[in-house]
Write an enzyme that holds these catalytic residues in place. Sequence first.
Site, PDB file in Angstrom:
ATOM      1  N   GLU A 132       0.857  -1.199   0.000  1.00 40.67           N
ATOM      2  CA  GLU A 132       0.000   0.000   0.000  1.00 40.67           C
ATOM      3  C   GLU A 132       0.893   1.249   0.000  1.00 40.67           C
ATOM      4  O   GLU A 132       1.956   1.237   0.629  1.00 40.67           O
ATOM      5  CB  GLU A 132      -0.844  -0.045   1.289  1.00 40.67           C
ATOM      6  CG  GLU A 132      -1.712   1.165   1.552  1.00 40.67           C
ATOM      7  CD  GLU A 132      -2.377   1.109   2.944  1.00 40.67           C
ATOM      8  OE1 GLU A 132      -1.794   0.501   3.874  1.00 40.67           O
ATOM      9  OE2 GLU A 132      -3.478   1.675   3.089  1.00 40.67           O
ATOM     10  N   ASN A 161      -6.803   6.408  -1.667  1.00 39.23           N
ATOM     11  CA  ASN A 161      -5.768   5.408  -1.392  1.00 39.23           C
ATOM     12  C   ASN A 161      -6.011   4.292  -2.416  1.00 39.23           C
ATOM     13  O   ASN A 161      -6.963   3.523  -2.295  1.00 39.23           O
ATOM     14  CB  ASN A 161      -5.925   4.908   0.048  1.00 39.23           C
ATOM     15  CG  ASN A 161      -4.765   4.041   0.489  1.00 39.23           C
ATOM     16  OD1 ASN A 161      -4.034   3.503  -0.333  1.00 39.23           O
ATOM     17  ND2 ASN A 161      -4.623   3.869   1.791  1.00 39.23           N
ATOM     18  N   LYS A 186      -9.401   2.281  -2.008  1.00 39.17           N
ATOM     19  CA  LYS A 186      -9.668   1.695  -0.675  1.00 39.17           C
ATOM     20  C   LYS A 186     -11.021   2.143  -0.118  1.00 39.17           C
ATOM     21  O   LYS A 186     -11.296   3.344  -0.027  1.00 39.17           O
ATOM     22  CB  LYS A 186      -8.537   2.086   0.268  1.00 39.17           C
ATOM     23  CG  LYS A 186      -8.573   1.407   1.637  1.00 39.17           C
ATOM     24  CD  LYS A 186      -7.296   1.757   2.392  1.00 39.17           C
ATOM     25  CE  LYS A 186      -7.177   1.115   3.745  1.00 39.17           C
ATOM     26  NZ  LYS A 186      -5.905   1.478   4.405  1.00 39.17           N
ATOM     27  N   GLU A 203      -5.992   8.499   7.859  1.00 40.12           N
ATOM     28  CA  GLU A 203      -6.497   8.138   6.518  1.00 40.12           C
ATOM     29  C   GLU A 203      -7.844   8.796   6.236  1.00 40.12           C
ATOM     30  O   GLU A 203      -8.136   9.165   5.101  1.00 40.12           O
ATOM     31  CB  GLU A 203      -6.621   6.618   6.390  1.00 40.12           C
ATOM     32  CG  GLU A 203      -5.286   5.935   6.219  1.00 40.12           C
ATOM     33  CD  GLU A 203      -5.441   4.513   5.709  1.00 40.12           C
ATOM     34  OE1 GLU A 203      -5.998   4.306   4.633  1.00 40.12           O
ATOM     35  OE2 GLU A 203      -4.988   3.595   6.427  1.00 40.12           O
ATOM     36  N   CYS A 241      -5.048  -3.133   2.649  1.00 42.24           N
ATOM     37  CA  CYS A 241      -4.812  -3.134   4.096  1.00 42.24           C
ATOM     38  C   CYS A 241      -6.066  -3.405   4.919  1.00 42.24           C
ATOM     39  O   CYS A 241      -6.529  -4.520   4.979  1.00 42.24           O
ATOM     40  CB  CYS A 241      -4.129  -1.831   4.518  1.00 42.24           C
ATOM     41  SG  CYS A 241      -3.412  -1.999   6.171  1.00 42.24           S
ATOM     42  N   ASN A 286      -0.004  -1.447   5.331  1.00 43.51           N
ATOM     43  CA  ASN A 286       0.871  -0.680   6.233  1.00 43.51           C
ATOM     44  C   ASN A 286       0.244  -0.795   7.608  1.00 43.51           C
ATOM     45  O   ASN A 286      -0.695  -0.056   7.928  1.00 43.51           O
ATOM     46  CB  ASN A 286       0.874   0.808   5.853  1.00 43.51           C
ATOM     47  CG  ASN A 286       1.691   1.105   4.629  1.00 43.51           C
ATOM     48  OD1 ASN A 286       2.907   0.990   4.641  1.00 43.51           O
ATOM     49  ND2 ASN A 286       1.020   1.504   3.564  1.00 43.51           N
TER      50      ASN A 286
HETATM   51  N1  CDT Z   1      -3.203   1.092   6.456  1.00 47.41           N
HETATM   52  C1  CDT Z   1      -4.132   0.479   7.198  1.00 47.41           C
HETATM   53  O1  CDT Z   1      -5.263   0.300   6.759  1.00 47.41           O
HETATM   54  N2  CDT Z   1      -3.760   0.087   8.427  1.00 47.41           N
HETATM   55  C2  CDT Z   1      -4.666  -0.470   9.381  1.00 47.41           C
HETATM   56  C3  CDT Z   1      -4.231  -0.119  10.756  1.00 47.41           C
HETATM   57  C4  CDT Z   1      -5.323   0.549  11.421  1.00 47.41           C
HETATM   58  S1  CDT Z   1      -4.851   1.193  12.962  1.00 47.41           S
HETATM   59  C5  CDT Z   1      -5.809   2.617  13.031  1.00 47.41           C
HETATM   60  C6  CDT Z   1      -4.821  -1.976   9.307  1.00 47.41           C
HETATM   61  O2  CDT Z   1      -5.958  -2.443   9.289  1.00 47.41           O
HETATM   62  O3  CDT Z   1      -3.841  -2.690   9.304  1.00 47.41           O
END
Ligand code: CDT
Length: 317
Positions: free
Chosen positions: A47, A110, A127, A146, A177, A202
Site C-alpha cells: 500500500e 488510497n 480503498k 487516513e 490493508c 501498512n
Molecule cells: N493502512 C491500514 O489500513 N492500516 C490499518 C491499521 C489501522 S490502525 C488505526 C490496518 O488495518 O492494518
Amino acid sequence: MARNVTVAGCQMGPVSRNEGRQVVVKRLMDMMRAAHAKGARLCVFPETALTTFFPRWYMPDWNEVDTFFETEMPGPATRPLFDLAAELGVGFYLGYAEKIQENGVWHRYNTAILVDRQAKIVGKYRKVHLPGHSELDPKRPWQHLEKRYFEVGNLGFPTWRLHDPELGNAVMGMCICNDRRWPETWRVMGLRGVELVMLGYNTPSWNALGGGEDPKLRLFHNQLSLQAGCYQNGCYAVGVARAGLEDGVEMMAGSCIVAPSGEVMVETRTSGDEVIAATLDLDVCQFNKSTIFNFAAHRRIEHYGIITSQTAATPPE
Ligand code: CDT
C-alpha cells in the site's frame, strides 16, 4: 490444461520521509527483477508503496500533504517500473496515493492499480474501509489520519480476468490493508468469482491506542483475516507489507501467500525488502467453490439483508 500462475509478494522495508520516488522505484525494480528470476509473472507491492506511510502525521498544510500524492500514473518517476515490467513480461499490483481531478473537482484516494504484462493499467481499486480518524488526536503517539487525507473509494470491489495464459487466466481482485479485516470485502469479490486477491498493507506493529495488542497478536490477526477470506471464498491471496522501523514507528512484516485451503504457502522472514514467490494452481479454487462454499447451492440471501441496510450493531435490550 492446468491453470498455473507464479506470483511474488515484494515486501518493502521502511521508506523514510526524505527518500525520493526515484530511490523507491529503484527498490521496486530490484524486487521485480528478483521476482522474475524466481519465475514470477505477477508482483504484488505494498500500500502507498512510493512514499513513507504519511497518514501517521497531522499536516495542516495541504500543499505538504500533496507531496505524497501522484497526479499521473505512470509519471516520470514511475515510468521506469512500467518499462521494466514490459521488458520482463511481469504484471504488477501497486498501491499509491492518488490525486485526480474529476468533473472539475480534485479527489484524493488510497489506490491500487493492476498492470498487465505489457505494462498497461487494466484495473484500479480505491480503498473502501479507511481506518483511523480525521482530526489530530493528541492521545496517540502517532496518528492514523487516513480519514482526513483520503475519500472513501468509489469503485467497489471489481474483479478482472486478463485472458493471459501466463497468468493462468486468473480472476483477480484487489483490496488494501484494512479492507482485509472485513468479510464483506472478500465475499463481494467471491461473488465475482475471484481466484486471486492481491493486497498491500501498512500496519503498525503496536496499536496506537494500546488495548493489550502486542505485535504477535497483530500478526495473528493479519494472517487470520487472509486465511479466513481465502478459505470461505475458495481463492488465493498475496498479502504484502511495508515493514520495519519507519520514521519512528515499527511496521508489521509477515507478508504471505495463502491457499484456498486457508494454509499459508510461504511467508517472509525479515522486516526488509524481501521477495517471496509461489506457483498457484488456480483449479484448486474450484474445490471450495463447488462444495462447502458453493454459493449458488447454499447461500441464504433472504437472511442477509441487514448486512447492507445498517452499519452499527443493534443488540437486543
Ligand atoms: N493502512 C491500514 O489500513 N492500516 C490499518 C491499521 C489501522 S490502525 C488505526 C490496518 O488495518 O492494518
